[in-house]
Design a protein around this motif. Structure first.
Motif, PDB file in Angstrom:
ATOM      1  N   ALA A  87     -70.473  31.093   3.293  1.00 35.57           N
ATOM      2  CA  ALA A  87     -70.971  31.433   4.626  1.00 35.57           C
ATOM      3  C   ALA A  87     -71.364  30.169   5.382  1.00 35.57           C
ATOM      4  CB  ALA A  87     -72.157  32.387   4.506  1.00 35.57           C
ATOM      5  N   ASP A 133     -81.548  34.461   6.359  1.00 35.85           N
ATOM      6  CA  ASP A 133     -80.267  34.478   7.066  1.00 35.85           C
ATOM      7  C   ASP A 133     -79.723  33.081   7.328  1.00 35.85           C
ATOM      8  OD1 ASP A 133     -80.420  37.189   7.127  1.00 35.85           O
ATOM      9  OD2 ASP A 133     -81.201  37.317   9.161  1.00 35.85           O
ATOM     10  N   ASN A 144     -68.003  38.163  12.756  1.00 32.46           N
ATOM     11  CA  ASN A 144     -69.168  38.062  11.878  1.00 32.46           C
ATOM     12  C   ASN A 144     -69.176  39.242  10.905  1.00 32.46           C
ATOM     13  OD1 ASN A 144     -71.654  37.180  10.862  1.00 32.46           O
ATOM     14  ND2 ASN A 144     -72.768  38.538  12.248  1.00 32.46           N
ATOM     15  N   GLY A 145     -69.731  39.005   9.711  1.00 30.02           N
ATOM     16  CA  GLY A 145     -69.897  40.085   8.739  1.00 30.02           C
ATOM     17  C   GLY A 145     -68.598  40.617   8.192  1.00 30.02           C
ATOM     18  N   ARG A 174     -69.435  38.358   5.130  1.00 30.82           N
ATOM     19  CA  ARG A 174     -70.638  39.141   4.867  1.00 30.82           C
ATOM     20  C   ARG A 174     -71.342  38.519   3.667  1.00 30.82           C
ATOM     21  NH1 ARG A 174     -68.971  44.698   3.063  1.00 30.82           N
ATOM     22  NH2 ARG A 174     -68.076  44.721   5.169  1.00 30.82           N
ATOM     23  N   ARG A 178     -68.941  41.795  15.447  1.00 26.76           N
ATOM     24  CA  ARG A 178     -69.390  42.146  14.085  1.00 26.76           C
ATOM     25  C   ARG A 178     -68.371  43.106  13.466  1.00 26.76           C
ATOM     26  NH1 ARG A 178     -73.850  41.282  11.286  1.00 26.76           N
ATOM     27  NH2 ARG A 178     -74.339  42.635   9.512  1.00 26.76           N
ATOM     28  N   SER A 179     -67.826  42.747  12.321  1.00 28.49           N
ATOM     29  CA  SER A 179     -66.809  43.547  11.651  1.00 28.49           C
ATOM     30  C   SER A 179     -67.354  44.927  11.305  1.00 28.49           C
ATOM     31  CB  SER A 179     -66.342  42.853  10.374  1.00 28.49           C
ATOM     32  OG  SER A 179     -65.430  43.647   9.661  1.00 28.49           O
ATOM     33  N   ASP A 211     -65.608  41.340   5.533  1.00 28.33           N
ATOM     34  CA  ASP A 211     -65.257  41.389   4.108  1.00 28.33           C
ATOM     35  C   ASP A 211     -63.949  40.621   3.968  1.00 28.33           C
ATOM     36  OD1 ASP A 211     -64.508  41.961   1.544  1.00 28.33           O
ATOM     37  OD2 ASP A 211     -65.140  44.047   1.629  1.00 28.33           O
TER      38      ASP A 211
END
Length: 744
Positions: free
Chosen positions: A515, A504, A706-707, A485, A677-678, A709
């Motif tokens: 990232a 992005d 994706n995303g 993230r 997506r987490s 932590d």
């Protein structure tokens, strides 16, 4: 941290994967899993901790101070006070038993309702706190209703604590009250009431026998007086003034002997009648006193111990607890044995009494026969002897019973001398409640326990995919990359190209970031998976919208382009595609106009001057029939054409569970990636996507998470700044031009 990647492998069909719903969960809960749960639900745990702290502080500050006064008494059962009445009175009226059982019995007596009411009345607790609160609605007028009596006794006993000090015969009596003086008076009042009750109980037990003996003495005294009067009258009527005291002949001697035996039989009958009358009362304590060698004493002790045990268990667990039922059954059995023993003793005493009466009757009959014989020989002398011996026997019996009665009175007074007051209660200087530190600590502990329980409960309700481990366990597919993230808003002020592309696109704007490194890791995984079979046509899909497909497709395309490869990224989501927004492109023409032959090469754009080898094809205007257009022969021809013109073609597709547009493209793609997506993608949705791609014969290469932590990933243990220097010296050269001196 570098993005996680799967080992090189060939694209695979997932026909052999488990069916939907056959999710394999962890069977072992590891400390890393605990760390993840605590980190995910830290605000819930913190809120519960604060709530527990608040509750603890509330109790610590709002609780009325309670003072506790303590008195101590010594109960010595080894003291002896038995000095008489061997057959009727024993040293211990309560029977046998060990000291521990007796002490426990005395403790229960101190906590009895009788003692409680005596203390309440003596101290007039009806008008003292907290007992006066009972009479707010119905003032105390000198009498208590059953409800008030029950409530005030319960409140009094709740403030009382009586316990035996370990390995001693000392009993400690404590009483709590908001007023330290009342606390002292309550503890001392319990001691005084117990001493008075103990004295009365033991004295009354002995005096019951004494009262009966007193009644018998009155009857014997009357017999003595009558016998002496008859003797004197006979002497006067027959002028027997100077008769020989020995009787003078054999008949008179025999008459004297029979009369003595009759006196003994009568005395024996009186004693056995006393036992018989006591047996008819069926009082176990009295029966133990007249029959100490029987098992009745041990049965009474066993009954007392079981009563104490039953009261404790019932107070702690309730009347239906199995152990309480078992103890009650034992009580019934002991009571039955006691009744049988009482019946046996009653029967024995009855038989002894009947035998003594029969013996007395026989002796009287023998005496009468002897008297008749004596009359025949010397009626006057025999009659004199009879009257004389009758008077003497009655007098002796009277003297013996009178001596026993005096002994009984002395024994009753001495039987209550085995209790000593060691310490009387004093006014306590400090309150024992509230224990502020303990309240706060228990509040924090309770808050932590509740918070952890709530955290695990919320974790159980959470059915979203959070980490790469979750994704692999659910889909049974390898995780090719974990995209962390990254905060977009924080970079807007420092974006070097704020107007050219979306923030992005970190692979372009921040190539040294973690990232961007994750996207390069994904690129490496794709290239290593196609060493022998080059993969050109790549398709990225997900379960639903807003899971990051366009961002991921754009960043992967930039990563490939940074290797000087010819890359084409196509937005195949003809309904809600957002790829043109990522590159700040016009959407007037695109894939929809190209497939409908409304546009040509002008649909292809190169939005990034630094990467002229990157070509972007947006979706174009929304098409009325996206599914049919994507499944058309024109689309297949374009894909074949692009394979010859570009090294990599990346298709940003529509979500599979929302529409079916992607399934046709997935069949033609060299590799398909499922984007998760987490914290957004649900486990069932991921299973469903995998199943639909399997049925479409798609070549699924793996999963992109994706995303995430990164602190939730078990292989990552850093709590802060997980870039550890990436931005300063790692990843240099990716999309960053060097000056002529070789400096970045």
């Amino acid at each position: 941290m570098q993005g996680w990647s799967a080992p090189p492998q060939e694209p695979q069909k997932v026909a052999s994967s488990p069916a939907v719903g056959s999710v394999q969960e962890h069977t072992v809960f590891t400390p890393a899993d605990l760390r993840k749960v605590v980190f995910k639900r830290k605000w819930i745990i913190l809120a519960c901790l604060l709530l527990g702290l608040g509750i603890g502080l509330y109790f610590a500050l709002a609780t009325i101070p309670q003072y506790e006064a303590t008195a101590r008494v010594h109960i010595d059962f080894s003291r002896s006070a038995n000095i008489g009445i061997e057959d009727l009175i024993q040293q211990q009226l309560g029977g046998g038993g060990n000291a521990e059982d007796k002490l426990q019995t005395e403790v229960e007596i101190m906590q009895s309702e009788t003692v409680a009411m005596e203390v309440i009345n003596s101290l007039d607790l009806y008008h003292k706190a907290p007992f006066d609160a009972i009479f707010k609605t119905s003032p105390y007028t000198g009498t208590l209703t059953p409800a008030q009596r029950h409530e005030i006794i319960s409140l009094f006993l709740g403030s009382t604590k009586v316990q035996v000090l370990p390995n001693t015969e000392m009993v400690e009596i404590s009483f709590r009250n908001p007023d330290p003086k009342v606390a002292m008076e309550g503890a001392n009042g319990i001691v005084d009431a117990y001493l008075d009750r103990d004295l009365r109980a033991k004295f009354q037990g002995t005096t019951r026998v004494s009262n009966w003996l007193s009644q018998q003495l009155t009857s014997v005294k009357k017999q003595v007086e009558d016998a002496q009067q008859d003797l004197a009258k006979f002497q006067r009527e027959n002028n027997l003034v100077a008769m020989d005291a020995t009787g003078g002949d054999l008949v008179t001697e025999r008459l004297r002997t029979v009369n003595e035996q009759l006196a003994e039989a009568e005395a024996d009958r009186i004693v056995k009648e006393a036992r018989y009358r006591m047996a008819m009362t069926r009082n176990p304590d009295l029966l133990v006193s007249v029959a100490p060698g029987t098992v009745l004493g041990s049965l009474r002790t066993q009954q007392a111990a079981l009563l104490v045990q039953a009261a404790q268990l019932k107070a702690k667990f309730g009347p239906n607890y199995p152990k309480v039922v078992e103890v009650n059954n034992q009580l019934e059995k002991v009571q039955s044995d006691i009744d049988q023993e009482i019946n046996s003793l009653t029967k024995r005493f009855t038989e002894e009494y009947d035998a003594s009466v029969n013996t007395e009757s026989l002796m009287r009959a023998r005496l009468e026969a002897t008297k008749q014989e004596a009359y025949r020989e010397n009626e006057s002398a025999a009659q004199f002897d009879i009257l004389k011996h009758g008077a003497e026997s009655a007098s002796e019996l009277y003297d013996a019973l009178q001596m026993r009665l005096k002994e009984a009175g002395i024994t009753a007074g001495l039987s209550a001398t085995n209790i000593d007051v060691i310490d009387r209660a004093n006014i306590p200087p400090f309150p024992v409640l509230p224990a502020k530190r303990s309240d706060v600590m228990f509040g924090l502990l309770g808050g932590l326990i509740v918070g952890m329980a709530l955290a695990f409960f919320m974790e159980g309700l959470d059915d979203t995919v959070r980490t790469s481990d979750d994704a692999e366990q659910i889909a049974h597919l390898p995780t090719l990359a974990v995209i962390p993230r990254f905060p977009i808003a924080a970079r807007k002020g420092t974006d070097p190209q704020p107007q050219k592309v979306s923030p992005d696109l970190v692979s372009l704007l921040e190539p040294q970031s973690i990232a961007a490194e994750s996207f390069r890791t994904l690129r490496s995984s794709i290239l290593l998976s196609a060493v022998d079979n080059e993969m050109k046509l790549l398709l990225i899909t997900s379960s639903f919208a807003a899971e990051g497909k366009s961002t991921c497709a754009a960043n992967i395309a930039i990563s490939f382009a940074q290797r000087s490869a010819r890359v084409l990224v196509v937005d195949t989501d003809l309904r809600k595609g957002t790829l043109h927004m990522k590159f700040r492109m016009s959407n007037r023409v695109g894939l929809s106009t190209l497939l409908s032959r409304e546009s040509g090469n002008e649909s292809f754009e190169h939005p990034i001057p630094e990467l002229p080898n990157l070509t972007v094809l947006s979706r174009g205007p929304i098409a009325p029939n996206p599914g049919e257009i994507l499944a058309s022969r024109m689309m297949s021809e374009l894909l074949m054409k692009w394979r010859s013109e570009y090294d990599h073609i990346i298709l940003d597709s529509s979500p599979i569970l929302a529409v079916s547009d992607t399934l046709g493209l997935a069949q033609q793609a060299d590799a398909t990636f499922i984007l998760v997506r987490s914290g957004v993608t649900r486990k069932k949705a991921l299973q469903r996507v995998r199943e639909q791609l399997r049925r479409a014969n798609a070549h699924i290469l793996g999963i992109i998470v994706n995303g995430v932590d990164l602190r939730l990933e078990n292989y990552y243990t850093y709590a802060k700044r997980y870039d550890y220097g990436y931005k300063s010296n790692y990843g240099a050269g990716y999309g960053v031009k060097e000056n002529q001196d070789g400096q970045k």
